[in-house]
Scaffold this motif. Structure first.
Motif, short mmCIF file in Angstrom:
data_model
loop_
_atom_site.label_atom_id
_atom_site.label_comp_id
_atom_site.label_asym_id
_atom_site.label_seq_id
_atom_site.Cartn_x
_atom_site.Cartn_y
_atom_site.Cartn_z
N LEU A 287 2.44 -1.70 -3.77
CA LEU A 287 3.43 -0.69 -3.69
C LEU A 287 4.75 -0.82 -3.81
N THR A 288 5.25 -1.84 -4.45
CA THR A 288 6.49 -2.23 -4.59
C THR A 288 7.15 -1.27 -5.62
N GLY A 289 8.47 -0.99 -4.98
CA GLY A 289 9.14 0.12 -5.92
C GLY A 289 9.01 1.64 -5.67
N SER A 290 8.05 1.67 -4.59
CA SER A 290 7.71 3.13 -3.85
C SER A 290 9.03 3.51 -3.09
N SER A 291 9.24 4.92 -2.95
CA SER A 291 10.33 5.45 -2.33
C SER A 291 10.09 6.76 -1.84
N CYS A 292 10.60 7.28 -0.69
CA CYS A 292 10.66 8.62 -0.50
C CYS A 292 11.85 9.01 0.38
N ASN A 293 12.18 10.40 0.41
CA ASN A 293 13.27 10.88 1.08
C ASN A 293 12.93 12.52 1.22
N ARG A 294 13.72 13.22 1.81
CA ARG A 294 13.40 14.89 2.05
C ARG A 294 13.11 15.51 0.79
N THR A 295 13.43 15.16 -0.41
CA THR A 295 13.41 15.94 -1.48
C THR A 295 12.61 15.12 -2.75
N HIS A 296 12.47 13.79 -2.75
CA HIS A 296 11.83 13.26 -3.87
C HIS A 296 10.91 11.99 -3.17
N SER A 297 9.78 11.96 -3.76
CA SER A 297 8.90 10.72 -3.39
C SER A 297 8.23 10.24 -4.75
N ARG A 298 8.20 8.91 -4.44
CA ARG A 298 7.76 8.18 -5.66
C ARG A 298 6.86 7.03 -5.42
N LEU A 299 5.64 7.20 -5.80
CA LEU A 299 4.66 6.16 -5.43
C LEU A 299 4.46 5.21 -6.54
N VAL A 300 4.50 3.86 -6.36
CA VAL A 300 4.26 2.94 -7.49
C VAL A 300 3.26 2.28 -7.19
N LEU A 301 2.16 2.16 -8.21
CA LEU A 301 1.07 1.32 -7.74
C LEU A 301 1.13 0.26 -8.87
N ASN A 302 1.31 -1.03 -8.49
CA ASN A 302 1.57 -2.35 -9.32
C ASN A 302 0.25 -3.20 -9.38
N TYR A 303 -0.13 -3.51 -10.80
CA TYR A 303 -1.53 -3.98 -10.99
C TYR A 303 -1.17 -5.08 -11.73
N GLU A 304 -2.10 -5.97 -11.95
CA GLU A 304 -2.04 -7.30 -12.96
C GLU A 304 -3.35 -7.33 -13.91
N ASN A 305 -3.39 -7.61 -15.24
CA ASN A 305 -4.19 -7.81 -15.86
C ASN A 305 -5.10 -6.54 -16.14
N VAL A 306 -4.45 -5.48 -16.57
CA VAL A 306 -5.16 -4.38 -16.73
C VAL A 306 -5.40 -4.18 -18.44
N LEU A 307 -6.60 -3.88 -18.87
CA LEU A 307 -6.79 -3.89 -20.29
C LEU A 307 -5.91 -4.77 -21.07
N GLY A 308 -5.97 -5.91 -20.85
CA GLY A 308 -5.09 -6.99 -21.41
C GLY A 308 -3.47 -7.07 -21.00
N PHE A 309 -3.16 -6.02 -20.55
CA PHE A 309 -1.75 -6.03 -20.16
C PHE A 309 -1.35 -6.84 -18.89
N ARG A 310 -0.31 -7.73 -18.82
CA ARG A 310 -0.25 -8.71 -17.63
C ARG A 310 0.38 -8.00 -16.64
N SER A 311 1.18 -7.01 -17.05
CA SER A 311 1.94 -5.93 -15.87
C SER A 311 1.77 -4.60 -16.08
N PHE A 312 1.25 -3.91 -15.19
CA PHE A 312 0.82 -2.68 -15.12
C PHE A 312 1.12 -1.79 -14.08
N ARG A 313 1.82 -0.71 -14.07
CA ARG A 313 2.31 0.03 -13.07
C ARG A 313 1.98 1.61 -13.33
N LEU A 314 1.47 2.24 -12.36
CA LEU A 314 0.97 3.76 -12.39
C LEU A 314 1.82 4.25 -11.45
N ILE A 315 2.63 5.32 -11.74
CA ILE A 315 3.71 5.91 -11.12
C ILE A 315 3.76 7.62 -10.82
#
Length: 463
Positions: A287-315
């Motif tokens: 979850l590196t890169g995720s953050s939250c406060n009173r008005t904005h929230s950001r959830l970052v899901l970090n993966y490796e080797n997804v569909l041939g991509f070495r780095s892959f993030r779902l935000i």
């Protein structure tokens, strides 16, 4: 049948289909099969097969792995399919050795060439999710997620220790490939990996299993159980807890889904299910890169080797604001973003995905391609090359209390098409009934009758 001694079956004389016909007698339930074998010239230790109808649990699986790896090569290939049931072998396997009709020809050949393969026909599927962790503990090395192309570039040590994981999809959606075609494609991946290991002269131990069953039959009585719609946080059958991001000691973002699926178009659609990497004891997401406060929230899901991509993030990006019309705060999921090897694909969702700030948002299906709730940010960017599909999706980015979702605001409207059809039909029948009743009330009797006892009514005629 499950008690049949494997040592009495010569592997080269018995086809894969007959083997599973003998071992997989019984009905499909909350179980997945597991097959373990070694390369030619190496034999797994003899093992006592489970009793008929017995479901192997986590501790028993660990004991099988400990015994099997005691004398087997420690270069372990784990073929982890998203879904698999015993019925898949029955329906799509070769009938009495007919490999042309089989979806598993490479797997058949591998089992026939192996000595004393380990076959567990009924493994508890929540425990199957812990298999990568068990192998990691046994081998003392972290799992490495690969594809055949990446494996071909590696040079493994014949006497070394490695845990190589190959994720295999499973799809039954109408717009995707058929299950037989997907299983046949997965078997080709198995064949490519085994051929690479053979070409490099590296002995191996292979395991083929799944994270969850492809066919689940409910067991037991439903007496006393609620069969209506229930919230995810209230369900006692939740197979794994939600993804939880904390700010300090308090949780501020929760995410749960039955599965998160991404598909990428590169000459053809390629599909990958992120659920097993995201939820449960075998989750590898960061979850590196995720953050939250009173008005904005950001959830970052970090993966490796997804569909041939070495780095892959779902935000997932969410925000909340006050709306004077409703006199309350609402939160929206503004965007879902994919970042992969320096590229980006952006999907908008704020107009369709929203809920009161005190609630969580839940939807049976959130997709970008059919009944889409997610829309490509631009027709000219990379989003057109991607498809997103989230099943039984639930998210909350604000006002999280503890580790449980708040009351869920469901995306399904109250007036469904079925309800509208029933209302319109009832209205038409009511109109017909009202018209008929009105016609009956308009009937009037004659105000003059011919009296048969009195003089007849004479009607003068002019001659």
């Amino acid at each position: 049948m499950l008690g049949y001694k494997m040592s009495q079956i010569p592997g080269s004389a018995l086809s894969f289909a007959v083997l599973f016909t003998l071992l997989f007698s019984g009905r499909c339930s909350h179980q997945v099969p597991l097959v373990m074998w070694s390369s030619e010239g190496h034999a797994l230790p003899r093992h006592a097969p489970p009793l008929a109808g017995h479901t192997v649990s986590g501790p028993q699986l660990l004991s099988y792995l400990t015994a099997a790896l005691s004398g087997a090569p420690h270069n372990v290939l784990l073929f982890l399919q998203d879904k698999l049931s015993m019925d898949d072998f029955t329906v799509f396997g070769g009938v009495f050795g007919n490999k042309q009709d089989s979806a598993f020809p490479n797997l058949e050949s591998a089992l026939q060439s192996s000595t004393f393969p380990l076959v567990l026909p009924a493994l508890s599927w929540p425990d199957s999710s812990a298999l990568p962790g068990m192998l990691q503990e046994q081998l003392g090395t972290a799992p490495l997620y690969l594809d055949p192309e990446t494996l071909a570039q590696l040079r493994l040590n014949s006497s070394g220790v490695a845990l190589l994981v190959f994720r295999l999809p499973y799809s039954t959606e109408a717009d995707m490939m058929s299950p037989r075609a997907v299983l046949r494609g997965n078997d080709e991946v198995v064949g490519q990996v085994l051929n690479i290991m053979k070409a490099q002269g590296v002995p191996y131990t292979a395991v083929y299993t799944a994270v969850r069953p492809s066919r689940v039959i409910a067991e037991g009585s439903l007496d006393g159980e609620s069969v209506g719609r229930s919230l995810l946080q209230a369900s006692s059958n939740e197979p794994y807890p939600p993804v939880e991001f904390k700010r300090g000691e308090s949780t501020c973002i929760l995410l749960w889904a039955e599965n998160l699926t991404v598909s990428h178009f590169r000459e053809q659609w390629r599909r990958h299910e992120l659920g097993p990497q995201t939820f449960g004891s075998s989750a590898t997401v960061s979850l590196t890169g995720s953050s939250c406060n009173r008005t904005h929230s950001r959830l970052v899901l970090n993966y490796e080797n997804v569909l041939g991509f070495r780095s892959f993030r779902l935000i997932f990006s969410m925000s909340q604001r006050y709306y004077s019309v409703s006199a309350r705060n609402w939160f929206t999921m503004d965007q879902v973003e994919l970042e992969y090897d320096g590229q980006r694909a952006l999907f908008n969702g704020s107009r369709n995905i929203y809920a009161p700030t005190e609630y969580s948002y839940r939807c049976e299906s959130v997709t970008s391609f059919r009944d889409a709730l997610l829309a490509a940010h631009s027709l000219t960017d990379n989003a057109t090359q991607w498809r997103l599909s989230f099943e039984e999706f639930q998210i909350q980015g604000f006002n999280v209390t503890g580790t449980q979702f708040s009351y869920a605001s469901d995306c399904a409207s109250f007036f469904t098409p079925g309800i509208w059809m029933g209302l319109v039909t009832s209205l038409l029948m009511l109109l017909v009934f009202t018209y008929g009743l009105h016609m009956i009330m308009q009937l009037r009797t004659m105000d003059r009758f011919d009296d048969p006892k009195g003089p007849a009514i004479a009607v003068p005629q002019n001659e």
